[in-house]
Design a protein around this motif. Structure first.
Motif, PDB file in Angstrom:
ATOM      1  N   ALA A   1      47.972  49.921  48.853  1.00 17.83           N
ATOM      2  CA  ALA A   1      47.705  49.504  47.476  1.00 17.83           C
ATOM      3  C   ALA A   1      47.051  48.133  47.423  1.00 17.83           C
ATOM      4  CB  ALA A   1      49.010  49.491  46.682  1.00 17.83           C
ATOM      5  N   CYS A   2      46.413  47.856  46.295  1.00 21.75           N
ATOM      6  CA  CYS A   2      45.825  46.547  46.022  1.00 21.75           C
ATOM      7  C   CYS A   2      46.596  45.907  44.868  1.00 21.75           C
ATOM      8  CB  CYS A   2      44.356  46.681  45.635  1.00 21.75           C
ATOM      9  SG  CYS A   2      43.318  47.495  46.878  1.00 21.75           S
ATOM     10  N   VAL A   3      46.777  44.584  44.947  1.00 17.96           N
ATOM     11  CA  VAL A   3      47.497  43.853  43.906  1.00 17.96           C
ATOM     12  C   VAL A   3      46.637  42.694  43.434  1.00 17.96           C
ATOM     13  CG1 VAL A   3      49.614  42.641  43.261  1.00 17.96           C
ATOM     14  CG2 VAL A   3      49.688  44.427  45.016  1.00 17.96           C
ATOM     15  N   VAL A   4      46.382  42.634  42.129  1.00 18.27           N
ATOM     16  CA  VAL A   4      45.664  41.495  41.558  1.00 18.27           C
ATOM     17  C   VAL A   4      46.672  40.693  40.737  1.00 18.27           C
ATOM     18  CG1 VAL A   4      43.430  42.638  41.554  1.00 18.27           C
ATOM     19  CG2 VAL A   4      44.877  42.811  39.535  1.00 18.27           C
TER      20      VAL A   4
ATOM     21  N   TYR B   1      47.741  47.545  41.425  1.00 16.87           N
ATOM     22  CA  TYR B   1      48.804  46.940  40.622  1.00 16.87           C
ATOM     23  C   TYR B   1      48.290  45.617  40.047  1.00 16.87           C
ATOM     24  CZ  TYR B   1      52.257  50.080  42.787  1.00 16.87           C
ATOM     25  OH  TYR B   1      52.964  51.180  43.211  1.00 16.87           O
ATOM     26  N   GLY B   2      48.691  45.327  38.837  1.00 18.70           N
ATOM     27  CA  GLY B   2      48.372  44.048  38.230  1.00 18.70           C
ATOM     28  C   GLY B   2      49.641  43.250  37.991  1.00 18.70           C
TER      29      GLY B   2
ATOM     30  N   LEU C   1      44.630  39.773  45.484  1.00 19.93           N
ATOM     31  CA  LEU C   1      43.750  38.739  44.937  1.00 19.93           C
ATOM     32  C   LEU C   1      44.552  37.932  43.938  1.00 19.93           C
ATOM     33  CD1 LEU C   1      40.997  37.368  44.201  1.00 19.93           C
ATOM     34  CD2 LEU C   1      40.699  39.210  42.509  1.00 19.93           C
ATOM     35  N   ALA C   2      44.606  36.611  44.138  1.00 25.88           N
ATOM     36  CA  ALA C   2      45.352  35.728  43.234  1.00 25.88           C
ATOM     37  C   ALA C   2      44.392  34.727  42.611  1.00 25.88           C
ATOM     38  CB  ALA C   2      46.463  35.002  43.984  1.00 25.88           C
ATOM     39  N   VAL C   3      44.448  34.598  41.283  1.00 30.38           N
ATOM     40  CA  VAL C   3      43.623  33.632  40.564  1.00 30.38           C
ATOM     41  C   VAL C   3      44.504  32.903  39.556  1.00 30.38           C
ATOM     42  CG1 VAL C   3      41.559  33.239  39.188  1.00 30.38           C
ATOM     43  CG2 VAL C   3      41.628  35.173  40.773  1.00 30.38           C
TER      44      VAL C   3
END
Length: 281
Positions: free
Chosen positions: A109-112, A137-138, A193-195
């Protein structure tokens, strides 16, 4: 003055308050809207005598020719921008700048993760990741429920969205890392990805390090020129000097020297305070 084929008026088509001091803008910029990609940024000058300000992109419509941005009034220039209303225009908008976010088809999975105003910036990348067939996932974090922004917009491009608040007034009590921890305990995560604020991005980097999670952070907040000429956005990544505006804004989180980054962000705090106080006189 005659208007050529490359003329853009950068007029404000829509404005709404997302939470105290943070605003959503829809800006007419047809040439930029045709070219912008997820992860890239723009630089604006609200007025002719304003400083340059880098901004992430929350969305766009290539056919209708507009960009979507989120601005938090924190200093002089950002406050000047948020004082604009529908029908007003920004003096300049330059872009697209920087490299697009890295997107691929991942095994897990990808998590933003978006902290504060950074939530808008992860929406385009989440959309692109999902379009490639990834499970996305957000995570949206804020100090309290009244400061949460763009949750519904993120839900529209993710399979599931977690909300965290420091005080527990909505969602999970704690930080975005608490939600990430729950997701990683549930299933394999391949990319994050963290912003948002630097401490938040640093915490995400520490949590995923050594766990096989490709982790990216966005460093556009430290820019001035935005084109690689001034050198103000120097950052050490993997032991090498990189320009956030030209080589980024996204970088491998496990290679970023966050301690140096924090020091650089504090270099002009006093000057920013003086400029903001002068505007209020």
């Amino acid at each position: 003055m005659p208007k050529g084929k490359y003329y853009q008026d950068f007029s404000i088509l829509e404005k709404r308050e997302l939470c105290p001091n943070t605003y959503y803008f829809k800006v007419n910029a047809p040439l930029l809207a045709k070219k912008i990609q997820a992860g890239q940024f723009i630089i604006i000058r609200p007025n002719y005598d304003s400083e340059r300000m880098p901004l992430s992109i929350a969305g766009w419509d290539r056919e209708k020719g507009y960009l979507e941005i989120v601005i938090m009034a924190a200093g002089r220039t950002s406050t000047e921008a948020t004082q604009k209303n529908v029908g007003d225009r920004f003096q300049d908008v330059v872009g697209p700048l920087g490299q697009r976010s890295h997107v691929a088809k991942y095994e897990g999975a990808c998590v933003v993760l978006g902290g504060g105003y950074g939530t808008g910036a992860v929406i385009p990348t989440a959309r692109d990741l999902r379009a490639l067939g990834n499970k996305v996932y957000g995570v949206v974090g804020a100090r309290t429920k009244d400061l949460l922004i763009l949750v519904d917009e993120l839900k529209a491009v993710c399979d599931e969205v977690f909300v965290t608040t420091n005080d527990g007034s909505a969602g999970i009590e704690g930080f975005v890392t608490h939600a990430l921890e729950q997701i990683m305990a549930r299933e394999k995560v391949s990319m994050a990805l963290a912003v948002g604020p630097v401490p938040m991005m640093m915490a995400v980097a520490k949590m995923t390090e050594g766990k096989g999670v490709e982790t990216w952070v966005s460093l556009n907040a430290i820019m001035v020129d935005g084109t690689g000429m001034c050198g103000a956005c120097r950052v050490t990544v993997g032991g090498k000097t990189r320009f956030a505006c030209y080589h980024g804004p996204d970088f491998n989180a496990h290679q970023v020297d966050f301690n140096e980054l924090i020091k650089r962000q504090r270099m002009f705090v006093e000057q920013e305070k003086i400029a903001f106080e002068a505007m209020q006189r």
